[in-house]
Design a protein around this motif. Sequence first.
Motif, mmCIF file in Angstrom:
data_model
loop_
_atom_site.group_PDB
_atom_site.id
_atom_site.type_symbol
_atom_site.label_atom_id
_atom_site.label_comp_id
_atom_site.label_asym_id
_atom_site.label_seq_id
_atom_site.Cartn_x
_atom_site.Cartn_y
_atom_site.Cartn_z
ATOM 1 N N LEU A 149 0.848 -1.184 0.000
ATOM 2 C CA LEU A 149 0.000 0.000 0.000
ATOM 3 C C LEU A 149 0.888 1.239 0.000
ATOM 4 O O LEU A 149 1.759 1.387 0.865
ATOM 5 C CB LEU A 149 -0.910 0.011 1.231
ATOM 6 N N ILE A 150 0.668 2.118 -0.980
ATOM 7 C CA ILE A 150 1.453 3.347 -1.091
ATOM 8 C C ILE A 150 0.503 4.546 -1.073
ATOM 9 O O ILE A 150 -0.119 4.864 -2.089
ATOM 10 C CB ILE A 150 2.300 3.365 -2.383
ATOM 11 N N PRO A 151 0.348 5.225 0.065
ATOM 12 C CA PRO A 151 -0.409 6.479 0.059
ATOM 13 C C PRO A 151 0.342 7.492 -0.806
ATOM 14 O O PRO A 151 1.567 7.624 -0.687
ATOM 15 C CB PRO A 151 -0.420 6.907 1.530
ATOM 16 N N THR A 152 -0.361 8.198 -1.668
ATOM 17 C CA THR A 152 0.355 9.049 -2.625
ATOM 18 C C THR A 152 -0.478 10.232 -3.083
ATOM 19 O O THR A 152 -1.713 10.185 -3.079
ATOM 20 C CB THR A 152 0.779 8.218 -3.853
ATOM 21 N N THR A 153 0.232 11.282 -3.468
ATOM 22 C CA THR A 153 -0.362 12.393 -4.213
ATOM 23 C C THR A 153 0.270 12.442 -5.606
ATOM 24 O O THR A 153 0.193 13.449 -6.292
ATOM 25 C CB THR A 153 -0.139 13.737 -3.487
ATOM 26 N N LEU A 154 0.906 11.328 -5.984
ATOM 27 C CA LEU A 154 1.522 11.151 -7.301
ATOM 28 C C LEU A 154 2.617 12.166 -7.582
ATOM 29 O O LEU A 154 2.721 12.718 -8.676
ATOM 30 C CB LEU A 154 0.462 11.180 -8.404
ATOM 31 N N LYS A 155 3.476 12.381 -6.556
ATOM 32 C CA LYS A 155 4.713 13.123 -6.788
ATOM 33 C C LYS A 155 5.737 12.158 -7.399
ATOM 34 O O LYS A 155 5.537 10.942 -7.409
ATOM 35 C CB LYS A 155 5.234 13.687 -5.467
ATOM 36 N N SER B 26 7.960 12.899 0.153
ATOM 37 C CA SER B 26 7.069 13.975 -0.277
ATOM 38 C C SER B 26 5.694 13.855 0.378
ATOM 39 O O SER B 26 5.071 14.867 0.709
ATOM 40 C CB SER B 26 6.919 13.978 -1.806
ATOM 41 N N TYR B 27 5.218 12.623 0.570
ATOM 42 C CA TYR B 27 3.896 12.462 1.173
ATOM 43 C C TYR B 27 3.900 12.947 2.616
ATOM 44 O O TYR B 27 2.946 13.581 3.076
ATOM 45 C CB TYR B 27 3.435 11.008 1.109
ATOM 46 N N LYS B 28 4.979 12.671 3.332
ATOM 47 C CA LYS B 28 5.051 13.096 4.730
ATOM 48 C C LYS B 28 5.228 14.602 4.864
ATOM 49 O O LYS B 28 5.016 15.166 5.940
ATOM 50 C CB LYS B 28 6.185 12.354 5.446
ATOM 51 N N GLN B 29 5.598 15.260 3.759
ATOM 52 C CA GLN B 29 5.741 16.707 3.766
ATOM 53 C C GLN B 29 4.473 17.426 3.313
ATOM 54 O O GLN B 29 4.424 18.662 3.303
ATOM 55 C CB GLN B 29 6.909 17.120 2.858
ATOM 56 N N GLU B 30 3.451 16.665 2.916
ATOM 57 C CA GLU B 30 2.205 17.284 2.474
ATOM 58 C C GLU B 30 1.601 18.123 3.606
ATOM 59 O O GLU B 30 1.657 17.743 4.775
ATOM 60 C CB GLU B 30 1.194 16.217 2.036
ATOM 61 N N HIS C 227 -3.741 14.454 4.611
ATOM 62 C CA HIS C 227 -2.525 13.669 4.366
ATOM 63 C C HIS C 227 -1.714 13.493 5.646
ATOM 64 O O HIS C 227 -1.136 12.420 5.883
ATOM 65 C CB HIS C 227 -1.683 14.338 3.275
ATOM 66 N N GLN C 228 -1.667 14.526 6.472
ATOM 67 C CA GLN C 228 -1.004 14.392 7.770
ATOM 68 C C GLN C 228 -1.716 13.341 8.623
ATOM 69 O O GLN C 228 -1.081 12.573 9.355
ATOM 70 C CB GLN C 228 -0.996 15.742 8.493
#
Length: 240
Positions: free
Chosen positions: A5-11, A110-114, A119-120
């Motif tokens: 499982l990859i949570p993503t915003t497609l960066k 990048s996801y953890k920096q959203e 996302h947090q």
Amino acid sequence: MKNFLIPTTLKDDTICAVKSAISQAKSSGCEIILMMVSDAPDTFSSSGYLREMRTGLTASQETVLDTCRYIIDHTPNCKIKVHNQYGLSSPIFKRIIDVFSVKLMILTHSYKQETKRIHQYVVQLAANQKCPILHLSLEQYKDDFNKALYIENASGNMHVKDVQQFLSANFSFEIVSQTASFEDNYENFAPHLSEAISKYDIDLLVETRKGEKIKFKKKKTENLNDKLGLPVLSLYEEMA
């Protein structure tokens, strides 16, 4: 077959996460679930709900998704799926992990920096799940991990042998060195850590974690990825 499982915003670093999942699958096949989470539309109208859910991808997101699909299309026995999730809670997250039989969650830098709250929230909810989490670093993608440094949690009760037993059953790397937790004294530990990482050619850190109360902080704190620039495999203590 292993499912990831990859949570993503497609960066762009989503591509690295997909490659890491393929590497961890060890040619045994895998299904990769790209989870895109959005806030549930705040409306009572069915038509309004559907209208707000229709959020298209940007050109850069389309490019990243196409690249991920291309990689999977050229990797035997691997599949990829995009899961759009509107609204999230701990029980829902657990259900997603169970339904997709997820063996490893992968979080990109990048996801953890959203900055969006949703996302947090995903990152904090992920830490409270019992699924292992691989935190990727900013460093260039590496095909595989071989040697790990175990960061022993002072408040935990896991022995290094128990952790290694779990790793041997689920992954292909081994612990070659260990150290006590240094969260409150990193400056003094830093020279010794750098020496150990160089001496043993360490390319991964391993830590254990416990569930924590969800808190939203205005200022992000540095984690092991930021401090040492290495990927971190985080194991829920009851799992290990």
